[in-house]
Design an enzyme around this catalytic site. Sequence first.
Site, PDB file in Angstrom:
ATOM      1  N   LYS A 184       3.028   0.216 -11.990  1.00 33.66           N
ATOM      2  CA  LYS A 184       4.344  -0.248 -11.522  1.00 33.66           C
ATOM      3  C   LYS A 184       5.250   0.929 -11.203  1.00 33.66           C
ATOM      4  O   LYS A 184       5.156   2.010 -11.809  1.00 33.66           O
ATOM      5  CB  LYS A 184       4.988  -1.132 -12.588  1.00 33.66           C
ATOM      6  CG  LYS A 184       4.322  -2.506 -12.705  1.00 33.66           C
ATOM      7  CD  LYS A 184       5.169  -3.624 -12.131  1.00 33.66           C
ATOM      8  CE  LYS A 184       4.374  -4.902 -11.900  1.00 33.66           C
ATOM      9  NZ  LYS A 184       4.518  -5.875 -12.967  1.00 33.66           N
TER      10      LYS A 184
ATOM     11  N   ARG B 133      -2.357  -7.311 -17.681  1.00 34.18           N
ATOM     12  CA  ARG B 133      -2.704  -7.417 -16.253  1.00 34.18           C
ATOM     13  C   ARG B 133      -2.813  -6.004 -15.708  1.00 34.18           C
ATOM     14  O   ARG B 133      -1.828  -5.281 -15.676  1.00 34.18           O
ATOM     15  CB  ARG B 133      -1.613  -8.214 -15.532  1.00 34.18           C
ATOM     16  CG  ARG B 133      -1.880  -8.433 -14.046  1.00 34.18           C
ATOM     17  CD  ARG B 133      -0.757  -9.256 -13.421  1.00 34.18           C
ATOM     18  NE  ARG B 133      -1.001  -9.504 -12.026  1.00 34.18           N
ATOM     19  CZ  ARG B 133      -0.660  -8.668 -11.041  1.00 34.18           C
ATOM     20  NH1 ARG B 133      -0.072  -7.525 -11.327  1.00 34.18           N
ATOM     21  NH2 ARG B 133      -0.921  -8.959  -9.785  1.00 34.18           N
TER      22      ARG B 133
HETATM   23  N1  HH2 Z   1       3.158  -8.159 -11.138  1.00 40.12           N
HETATM   24  C1  HH2 Z   1       2.867  -8.247  -9.831  1.00 40.12           C
HETATM   25  C2  HH2 Z   1       2.296  -9.393  -9.304  1.00 40.12           C
HETATM   26  N2  HH2 Z   1       2.013 -10.445 -10.105  1.00 40.12           N
HETATM   27  N3  HH2 Z   1       2.008 -11.429 -12.233  1.00 40.12           N
HETATM   28  C3  HH2 Z   1       2.287 -11.355 -13.538  1.00 40.12           C
HETATM   29  N4  HH2 Z   1       2.018 -12.391 -14.345  1.00 40.12           N
HETATM   30  N5  HH2 Z   1       2.861 -10.244 -14.100  1.00 40.12           N
HETATM   31  C4  HH2 Z   1       3.175  -9.165 -13.352  1.00 40.12           C
HETATM   32  O1  HH2 Z   1       3.712  -8.176 -13.916  1.00 40.12           O
HETATM   33  C5  HH2 Z   1       2.883  -9.205 -11.945  1.00 40.12           C
HETATM   34  C6  HH2 Z   1       2.292 -10.374 -11.411  1.00 40.12           C
HETATM   35  C7  HH2 Z   1       3.167  -7.078  -8.960  1.00 40.12           C
HETATM   36  O2  HH2 Z   1       2.754  -7.381  -7.739  1.00 40.12           O
HETATM   37  P1  HH2 Z   1       2.607  -6.386  -6.577  1.00 40.12           P
HETATM   38  O3  HH2 Z   1       3.780  -5.464  -6.621  1.00 40.12           O
HETATM   39  O4  HH2 Z   1       2.377  -7.165  -5.365  1.00 40.12           O
HETATM   40  O5  HH2 Z   1       1.380  -5.479  -6.915  1.00 40.12           O
HETATM   41  P2  HH2 Z   1       0.052  -5.747  -7.699  1.00 40.12           P
HETATM   42  O6  HH2 Z   1      -0.361  -7.158  -7.448  1.00 40.12           O
HETATM   43  O7  HH2 Z   1      -0.875  -4.730  -7.113  1.00 40.12           O
HETATM   44  O8  HH2 Z   1       0.369  -5.487  -9.129  1.00 40.12           O
END
Ligand code: HH2
Length: 288
Positions: free
Chosen positions: A227, A266
Amino acid sequence: MVFQASSQSDLSFAGLPLDRVRLMGILNVTPDSFSDGGRLASAETAIAKGLRLIEQGADIIDIGGESTRPGAAAVPVEEELRRAIPVVEGLARRGVLVSIDTRHAPVMQAALDAGARIVNDVSGLTHDAAALPLLSKRDASIVLMHMRGSPQTMNSLADYADVVGEVGDWLMARVAACEAAGIDRARLALDPGLGFAKKAEHSLTLLRGVDRLLALGLPLLVGASRKSFIGRLTMRDGVMPEANDRLGGSLAVALLMAQAGVRLLRVHDVAATAQALKMLTLLGKPSA
Ligand code: HH2
């Protein structure tokens, strides 16, 4: 440092006993995650990657067809379906425990029909009014994640007096909404949504306050992997490490969360995280 034992080990999520840390491997099926063109080739590549993550130690594969990064443009539902469903179907058919990362009820429905058993909604089932009624009729497990606004607006909404308390209250209000719709809380997991309508300091405060989130008594999922808050907090000479260069910070968070009693992580880097957790256990610091 003494970490308080939690009761997560008495819980289960989506049929997985939380007697140890469970890894949710991230499988993005957005166009920028494929180097080659062609939808079939993309789906096959993604299915192979999902199977590789399982071999590396993932318990769940989380499939997302819409980027929810800050500022990311919304994707038409038809496109999200075209990207995600063949991959859900391919992995579910091979016995993989599949989670669909979506805010859209039609995508949830199609993914469940294709064999997904978990719905992971970054909006905590607030984005699509059809999501709660749909899920009340299905038996999927659900991740309720905290955010404010949308990926387009969330950065401007990162304003809290007590971020841990406010996130916890919001999540429990979503649990109540689920129960009012007839969804049993045994199907739910909570997620503080690091980076979603949070400044880097807020994400840090949430991690430091994880005991208060664990005390809510539901399975807790934490997603810190790669992140931008890790990048922002570890800048060198004013330069933020790219997402691919945030493994060290991601592992540090994963280990501390495991020690604190979190049982659902995750992550992108499944092999490295599984190896780090193995060492944690061997060193006599198994998660609580
Ligand atoms: N973070 C992202 C997407 N989905 N779902 C849950 N439950 N918790 C999270 O922290 C979370 C999530 C971040 O999404 P994105 O920035 O699109 O990148 P990536 O999917 O590669 O983590």
